[in-house]
Design a protein around this motif. Sequence first.
Motif, PDB file in Angstrom:
ATOM      1  N   THR A 367      38.030  36.652  40.587  1.00  0.00           N
ATOM      2  CA  THR A 367      38.465  37.859  41.287  1.00  0.00           C
ATOM      3  C   THR A 367      37.658  39.073  40.835  1.00  0.00           C
ATOM      4  O   THR A 367      37.237  39.906  41.664  1.00  0.00           O
ATOM      5  CB  THR A 367      39.965  38.104  41.044  1.00  0.00           C
ATOM      6  OG1 THR A 367      40.715  36.957  41.456  1.00  0.00           O
ATOM      7  CG2 THR A 367      40.451  39.309  41.836  1.00  0.00           C
ATOM      8  N   LEU A 371      35.277  41.127  43.271  1.00  0.00           N
ATOM      9  CA  LEU A 371      35.471  42.553  43.537  1.00  0.00           C
ATOM     10  C   LEU A 371      34.168  43.326  43.338  1.00  0.00           C
ATOM     11  O   LEU A 371      33.873  44.275  44.075  1.00  0.00           O
ATOM     12  CB  LEU A 371      36.563  43.106  42.621  1.00  0.00           C
ATOM     13  CG  LEU A 371      38.015  42.860  43.058  1.00  0.00           C
ATOM     14  CD1 LEU A 371      38.977  43.337  41.980  1.00  0.00           C
ATOM     15  CD2 LEU A 371      38.318  43.554  44.374  1.00  0.00           C
ATOM     16  N   SER A 372      33.387  42.931  42.332  1.00  0.00           N
ATOM     17  CA  SER A 372      32.092  43.587  42.112  1.00  0.00           C
ATOM     18  C   SER A 372      31.177  43.373  43.306  1.00  0.00           C
ATOM     19  O   SER A 372      30.511  44.307  43.777  1.00  0.00           O
ATOM     20  CB  SER A 372      31.443  43.031  40.832  1.00  0.00           C
ATOM     21  OG  SER A 372      32.293  43.227  39.722  1.00  0.00           O
ATOM     22  N   ARG A 374      32.145  42.659  46.342  1.00  0.00           N
ATOM     23  CA  ARG A 374      32.742  43.368  47.485  1.00  0.00           C
ATOM     24  C   ARG A 374      32.404  44.847  47.430  1.00  0.00           C
ATOM     25  O   ARG A 374      32.117  45.475  48.457  1.00  0.00           O
ATOM     26  CB  ARG A 374      34.256  43.142  47.449  1.00  0.00           C
ATOM     27  CG  ARG A 374      35.075  43.978  48.423  1.00  0.00           C
ATOM     28  CD  ARG A 374      34.749  43.647  49.864  1.00  0.00           C
ATOM     29  NE  ARG A 374      35.616  44.342  50.779  1.00  0.00           N
ATOM     30  CZ  ARG A 374      35.551  45.640  51.086  1.00  0.00           C
ATOM     31  NH1 ARG A 374      34.640  46.416  50.507  1.00  0.00           N
ATOM     32  NH2 ARG A 374      36.391  46.177  51.976  1.00  0.00           N
ATOM     33  N   SER A 375      32.394  45.419  46.238  1.00  0.00           N
ATOM     34  CA  SER A 375      32.033  46.822  46.082  1.00  0.00           C
ATOM     35  C   SER A 375      30.569  47.054  46.447  1.00  0.00           C
ATOM     36  O   SER A 375      30.221  48.066  47.084  1.00  0.00           O
ATOM     37  CB  SER A 375      32.297  47.262  44.639  1.00  0.00           C
ATOM     38  OG  SER A 375      31.924  48.599  44.452  1.00  0.00           O
ATOM     39  N   GLU A 378      30.088  46.911  50.193  1.00  0.00           N
ATOM     40  CA  GLU A 378      30.613  48.084  50.865  1.00  0.00           C
ATOM     41  C   GLU A 378      29.521  49.140  51.088  1.00  0.00           C
ATOM     42  O   GLU A 378      29.527  49.853  52.097  1.00  0.00           O
ATOM     43  CB  GLU A 378      31.768  48.665  50.031  1.00  0.00           C
ATOM     44  CG  GLU A 378      32.497  49.821  50.694  1.00  0.00           C
ATOM     45  CD  GLU A 378      33.231  49.410  51.955  1.00  0.00           C
ATOM     46  OE1 GLU A 378      33.393  50.274  52.839  1.00  0.00           O
ATOM     47  OE2 GLU A 378      33.628  48.231  52.054  1.00  0.00           O
ATOM     48  N   ILE A 429      40.509  38.801  47.040  1.00  0.00           N
ATOM     49  CA  ILE A 429      39.444  39.766  46.707  1.00  0.00           C
ATOM     50  C   ILE A 429      39.372  40.864  47.763  1.00  0.00           C
ATOM     51  O   ILE A 429      39.269  42.058  47.443  1.00  0.00           O
ATOM     52  CB  ILE A 429      38.092  39.033  46.569  1.00  0.00           C
ATOM     53  CG1 ILE A 429      38.119  38.096  45.354  1.00  0.00           C
ATOM     54  CG2 ILE A 429      36.937  40.028  46.472  1.00  0.00           C
ATOM     55  CD1 ILE A 429      36.953  37.140  45.294  1.00  0.00           C
ATOM     56  N   GLU A 430      39.424  40.483  49.043  1.00  0.00           N
ATOM     57  CA  GLU A 430      39.334  41.458  50.127  1.00  0.00           C
ATOM     58  C   GLU A 430      40.510  42.429  50.088  1.00  0.00           C
ATOM     59  O   GLU A 430      40.335  43.656  50.193  1.00  0.00           O
ATOM     60  CB  GLU A 430      39.299  40.716  51.470  1.00  0.00           C
ATOM     61  CG  GLU A 430      39.247  41.618  52.689  1.00  0.00           C
ATOM     62  CD  GLU A 430      37.936  42.368  52.813  1.00  0.00           C
ATOM     63  OE1 GLU A 430      37.904  43.347  53.579  1.00  0.00           O
ATOM     64  OE2 GLU A 430      36.958  41.990  52.131  1.00  0.00           O
ATOM     65  N   SER A 433      40.306  44.811  47.108  1.00  0.00           N
ATOM     66  CA  SER A 433      39.292  45.858  47.298  1.00  0.00           C
ATOM     67  C   SER A 433      39.796  46.943  48.245  1.00  0.00           C
ATOM     68  O   SER A 433      39.545  48.135  48.029  1.00  0.00           O
ATOM     69  CB  SER A 433      38.002  45.234  47.832  1.00  0.00           C
ATOM     70  OG  SER A 433      38.220  44.666  49.113  1.00  0.00           O
ATOM     71  N   TRP A 436      42.152  49.009  46.357  1.00  0.00           N
ATOM     72  CA  TRP A 436      41.383  49.875  45.454  1.00  0.00           C
ATOM     73  C   TRP A 436      40.912  51.121  46.197  1.00  0.00           C
ATOM     74  O   TRP A 436      41.008  52.239  45.686  1.00  0.00           O
ATOM     75  CB  TRP A 436      40.187  49.089  44.911  1.00  0.00           C
ATOM     76  CG  TRP A 436      39.486  49.750  43.760  1.00  0.00           C
ATOM     77  CD1 TRP A 436      39.051  51.042  43.673  1.00  0.00           C
ATOM     78  CD2 TRP A 436      39.149  49.139  42.517  1.00  0.00           C
ATOM     79  NE1 TRP A 436      38.452  51.291  42.485  1.00  0.00           N
ATOM     80  CE2 TRP A 436      38.487  50.130  41.731  1.00  0.00           C
ATOM     81  CE3 TRP A 436      39.310  47.862  41.988  1.00  0.00           C
ATOM     82  CZ2 TRP A 436      38.007  49.865  40.449  1.00  0.00           C
ATOM     83  CZ3 TRP A 436      38.820  47.619  40.729  1.00  0.00           C
ATOM     84  CH2 TRP A 436      38.188  48.584  39.958  1.00  0.00           C
ATOM     85  N   GLU A 437      40.373  50.916  47.418  1.00  0.00           N
ATOM     86  CA  GLU A 437      39.855  52.043  48.188  1.00  0.00           C
ATOM     87  C   GLU A 437      40.975  52.993  48.616  1.00  0.00           C
ATOM     88  O   GLU A 437      40.800  54.220  48.607  1.00  0.00           O
ATOM     89  CB  GLU A 437      39.124  51.530  49.431  1.00  0.00           C
ATOM     90  CG  GLU A 437      37.841  50.767  49.106  1.00  0.00           C
ATOM     91  CD  GLU A 437      37.270  50.092  50.347  1.00  0.00           C
ATOM     92  OE1 GLU A 437      37.881  50.230  51.430  1.00  0.00           O
ATOM     93  OE2 GLU A 437      36.231  49.419  50.228  1.00  0.00           O
ATOM     94  N   GLY A 441      41.954  52.484  41.656  1.00  0.00           N
ATOM     95  CA  GLY A 441      41.770  51.321  40.807  1.00  0.00           C
ATOM     96  C   GLY A 441      42.992  50.969  39.995  1.00  0.00           C
ATOM     97  O   GLY A 441      43.292  49.791  39.773  1.00  0.00           O
TER      98      GLY A 441
END
Length: 508
Positions: A367, A371-372, A374-375, A378, A429-430, A433, A436-437, A441
């Motif tokens: 995960t 996430l890294s 996915r970031s 983005e 993960i999606e 993220s 998070w946005e 965080g």
Amino acid sequence: MRSLNLHLKVLIAILVSLGVAITAYQIFVLGIPVTEAETDNVWNIDAKVEFQASPRNPVKVQMYIPPLEQDFVSLNESFISNNYGVSVNNVDGNRRVTWSARRASGKQTLYYRMVLTQRYSTEKPVEKGAIYRESLPIAGPEQIAAEALLAPIRQHSADVETFISETIKRVNNLNDDNVKLLLAGDSSVANRARVIDLLLSIAHVPLERVHTIRLIENQAQSPELWLRSFNGQNWLYFNPDNGQQGLPRDRLVWWLGDGELVSVDGGKQAQVSFTLNTSELNAIRLAKQSDASADSGFLEYSLYGLPLQTQQTYQIMIMIPIGVLVILILRNLGGLQTLGTFTPVLIALAFRETQLGFGIVLFTIITALGLSLRSYLEHLKLQMLPRLSVVLTFVVVLIAVISLFSHKLGLERGLSVALFPMVILTMTIERLSITWEERGGGHAFKVAVGTLVAATLAHLLMSIPELTYFIFTFPAVLLILVGFMLAMGRYRGYRLTELFRFKAFLKD
């Protein structure tokens, strides 16, 4: 609104009542064991027949064997002999086995073996018997003695049961001159039973001899004689030796009537000896064997009627509502924040393969790395579908790499990571993220930890073997769970975490 509340309460009551009723029926009526570790007694009975065969003559040995329609369930019976033909017939309400051979010489030994249990026997309809009989012929001094005994018996009895009890009591008084005359010097149980039968025949009361075996381990024994009579509704059993009423549960009826246990044509000196021993068998296995032997079918329409491979699948599937219930309690009552309701349950299922500790580590690593990625994606301004496709591919590659390194390091547990649901990890993960946005965080971290905590608790509960057995064996319990879930669906009170959040208001 009031009618809606009433409708919900009625629905909950129906579901809970139905679940409790079905489960209670399985436990108390069908006798299905509550725990898998429960055991029951199984009796092994050997009847050994020995005789001396006459040379150059055909041999036919006949022996009564227990009827199948009684309080015991026969799991298996076998006939052990050497070069003998075997057949089983019904004769005068009894079962009789016949061993036959064209030629035999010397000492011969035959065996009849029966394996039975009592717990899973079902109620049998009462077989009716005669309620009237003709008198046995009697004359002279014996007739006078019999009438002298019957006079007080008639006076001190009110029905068939008391009449027979009083007769047995009088005949067992060996000091009575009338009894001495009828016994003619033979006070054996069999002869006393003959006199009892004679007196009852004069009173036109039917009587039948019942030959039983007592279920007691490691003790030599011979058939025990009992008497029984039909009173128009039920069979009444009596011990002619002491007048005891009611056939004990540890007596196995072997045969009925006046016939001898064994008879031999073409031989002599026939003897039968009995050996009994008991053993314990797993209760649910015993239930399956009893079900097949007795043709009762009470497990036929349960989950145990499915193929073994399908049963193993359902043992996992049927525990999912338990995991959902845990998440429901944690979210609605505890206020724990998770990634939805079903994601923690699916992660808990994945922990079955990876084990809890290793699964948490793998979940955290995959995960975090996801996430890294996915970031990073983005920043490329990709659309959602291509972005998910890249993350899913990355998860697959990451799982393969972890499995490879685990194998090289000798950590075979890491190979099971391939069973970790890739789609679940990708969507986790999606969603993390996006959280998070939208929320920051800190909130995303709190939700991720909540998801792991909920998945861990759900996994621990879903992995309890005793609970898995109980739910699989008594699936009607799920109706009770549904009723509880419906009740929680109308809960509008404070959650546990909210009580801490608003603690300052409570002080004011």
